[in-house]
Design an enzyme around this catalytic site. Structure first.
Site, PDB file in Angstrom:
ATOM      1  N   ARG A   1      44.057  -9.577  -2.932  1.00 35.67           N
ATOM      2  CA  ARG A   1      44.421  -9.206  -1.560  1.00 35.67           C
ATOM      3  C   ARG A   1      44.580  -7.701  -1.406  1.00 35.67           C
ATOM      4  NH1 ARG A   1      49.625 -12.900  -1.848  1.00 35.67           N
ATOM      5  NH2 ARG A   1      48.116 -13.980  -3.177  1.00 35.67           N
TER       6      ARG A   1
ATOM      7  N   LYS B   1      48.254 -13.949 -17.109  1.00 36.54           N
ATOM      8  CA  LYS B   1      48.079 -15.386 -16.942  1.00 36.54           C
ATOM      9  C   LYS B   1      48.257 -16.102 -18.277  1.00 36.54           C
ATOM     10  CE  LYS B   1      44.571 -14.938 -13.287  1.00 36.54           C
ATOM     11  NZ  LYS B   1      45.207 -15.759 -12.231  1.00 36.54           N
TER      12      LYS B   1
END
Length: 502
Positions: A356, A282
């Protein structure tokens, strides 16, 4: 804080402060009128002088009113009477507790709970809402302060919520009980969320779950390590863990408040204790906030604690896949293909779509180890949910309409809202892969939807709902901190089920 409920006239209260409302244009509420009559029109006189006109959230304090037994009277602006809804009620309660905290009294009689709130006719709701607003405004996180820091001392220690009639006391007591339990769950969730990632590791979460079980007879906790998860074939979850020196944990909390034959409600929370993005790292700006990426896990802890505190006659299971996502020589890479516990293979196109993967194996674990009535997962899953709904509502997905509707209704009741979103089959093709059963991302369009569609592939046999809480789990800026959401929604859903089953 000690919370009590009582029915009695405001002018007869021998307490540090009596709290009453004033509507817009200096209109006294019924309780304020009773004080005004006892004080020979003093309140009306003060309002005419312009000290308070009833604007929502404004306050005025009167000291030593000779004709009254209380030490102080706190007047709270409630805005326009016809617009006194949930939001206005919460703002009035917040203004009251902020002013009470600044005063010197140790107790107060709180008459805002007697006010009619538009669309509400249940004193349980009004008392619970007021209690949660009080706890929200009194919350402080000082755990990581140095030895020289002294937390501000809270002088107010006793709050009495007032209701009009003795027949209303039972509902008010229920509001206190539900409010206390929900507040305890919210506090745990916020405390866990606010801890830094060098303290709140997957192992720390596991230890916290064991401590929680030790405090409640009907709650037990088990923890799976990486070797046990490998034996179960949890290749998706363990793929995320490879880049971290902190071993992953699968935490299972079982609250057995119902009959053995009752199918449990299973809550699954994403527990990524820090998310750097992995190899798909990120940007550095605000990366510190990625300690909040375990907000789903924290809310599971909070909801399970609330259920245990209320002694709910429900069976509730909390499952937390806890893992850290960091770059390393052994970290999983874009282009890797992982085999999930379900046997489905996943092509990794972005290592920053890691939550996920952990949830996929957790959902399969739930399917194989339980026969759940419903499964609800929650995760700070996508920035797309924040773009779509802002910080006002979580994104709500699911494969069962009654479950989605019940969750939405629960959120509306407590002001912890969720908004329905689609998981149509047309979105599934965005997850197509040339090399595996699916990709872990579906492109830049409908990011929150395709993330939910990914999870749906692992929940087809379940009555399942998914809450994307990326927009609601924490605040940034000057108010930076965990919110504890959606503990309120989850707890209300469990309470509603209890009432429906009664």
């Amino acid at each position: 804080m000690e919370y009590l409920v009582k029915s009695g006239s405001p002018e007869k209260q021998r307490v540090g402060c009596v709290v009453v409302g004033v509507f817009d244009r200096r209109k006294l509420t019924q309780q304020a009128r009773a004080l005004d009559f006892a004080a020979d029109g003093l309140l009306s006189s003060i309002l005419r002088r312009g000290d308070l006109d009833g604007k929502l959230g404004d306050t005025a304090v009167l000291h030593n009113v000779e004709e009254l037994l209380c030490d102080r009277v706190l007047l709270v602006g409630c805005g326009k009477e016809r617009e006194f809804n949930d939001r206005a009620y919460e703002k009035a309660c917040a203004a009251a507790i902020k002013q009470l905290s600044a005063l010197g009294g140790v107790d107060a009689a709180f008459y805002l709970t007697e006010q009619n709130v538009r669309g509400r006719d249940d004193f349980a709701w009004q008392v619970k809402s007021a209690l949660l607003t009080v706890e929200e405004n009194l919350y402080r996180f000082d755990t990581c302060r140095g030895q020289g820091f002294e937390s501000p001392r809270q002088k107010l220690t006793r709050l009495v919520f007032q209701v009009p009639r003795r027949s209303d006391l039972r509902a008010a007591e229920r509001g206190v009980n539900e409010g206390r339990a929900t507040a305890a769950g919210l506090k745990r969730a916020k405390d866990l969320g606010n801890l830094p990632a060098n303290i709140c590791t997957p192992s720390y979460l596991a230890d916290n779950a064991k401590e929680l079980a030790g405090a409640h007879d009907k709650l037990k906790t088990s923890v799976l390590g990486e070797d046990e998860m490998a034996e179960l074939g949890m290749g998706a979850l363990l793929g995320v863990s490879r880049g971290s020196r902190q071993p992953a944990r699968l935490i299972v909390m079982e609250y057995n408040g119902g009959a053995k034959k009752d199918k449990p409600i299973v809550l699954v929370g994403k527990g990524v204790t820090f998310d750097s993005g992995g190899i798909s790292i990120k940007p550095s700006a605000a990366m510190d906030e990625m300690k909040y990426d375990m907000g789903g896990a924290a809310s599971v802890f909070g909801a399970v604690e609330a259920a245990a505190e209320m002694n709910l006659p429900q069976n509730v299971v909390g499952v937390v896949p806890a893992v850290e996502n960091l770059p390393d020589g052994d970290a999983y890479r874009p282009g890797d293909i992982l085999t999930s516990m379900s046997g489905q293979t996943i092509e990794i196109l972005n290592t920053d779509a890691e939550g996920r993967l952990a949830l996929a194996d957790a959902l399969t674990y739930v399917e194989r180890h339980y026969d759940p009535d419903a499964v609800i997962d929650m995760a700070t899953l996508t920035g797309a949910a924040l773009v779509a709904l802002g910080s006002q509502a979580a994104a709500l997905y699911g494969n069962n309409s009654p479950l989605r509707r019940a969750l939405r209704d629960a959120g509306d009741t407590v002001g912890d809202r969720a908004w329905p979103m689609p998981v149509w089959d047309e979105y599934q093709e965005q997850l197509d892969s040339n090399f595996a059963d699916m990709a872990n991302v579906g492109g830049h369009l409908a990011g929150s939807v395709t993330a939910a569609c990914f999870l749906n592939r692992f929940a087809r046999k379940l009555r399942w709902a998914h809450l994307d809480i990326a927009g609601v789990a924490w605040k940034s800026g000057s108010e930076k901190g965990a919110t504890g959401r959606p503990v309120g929604l989850l707890t209300q859903y469990l309470i509603d089920r209890t009432h429906d089953d009664a």
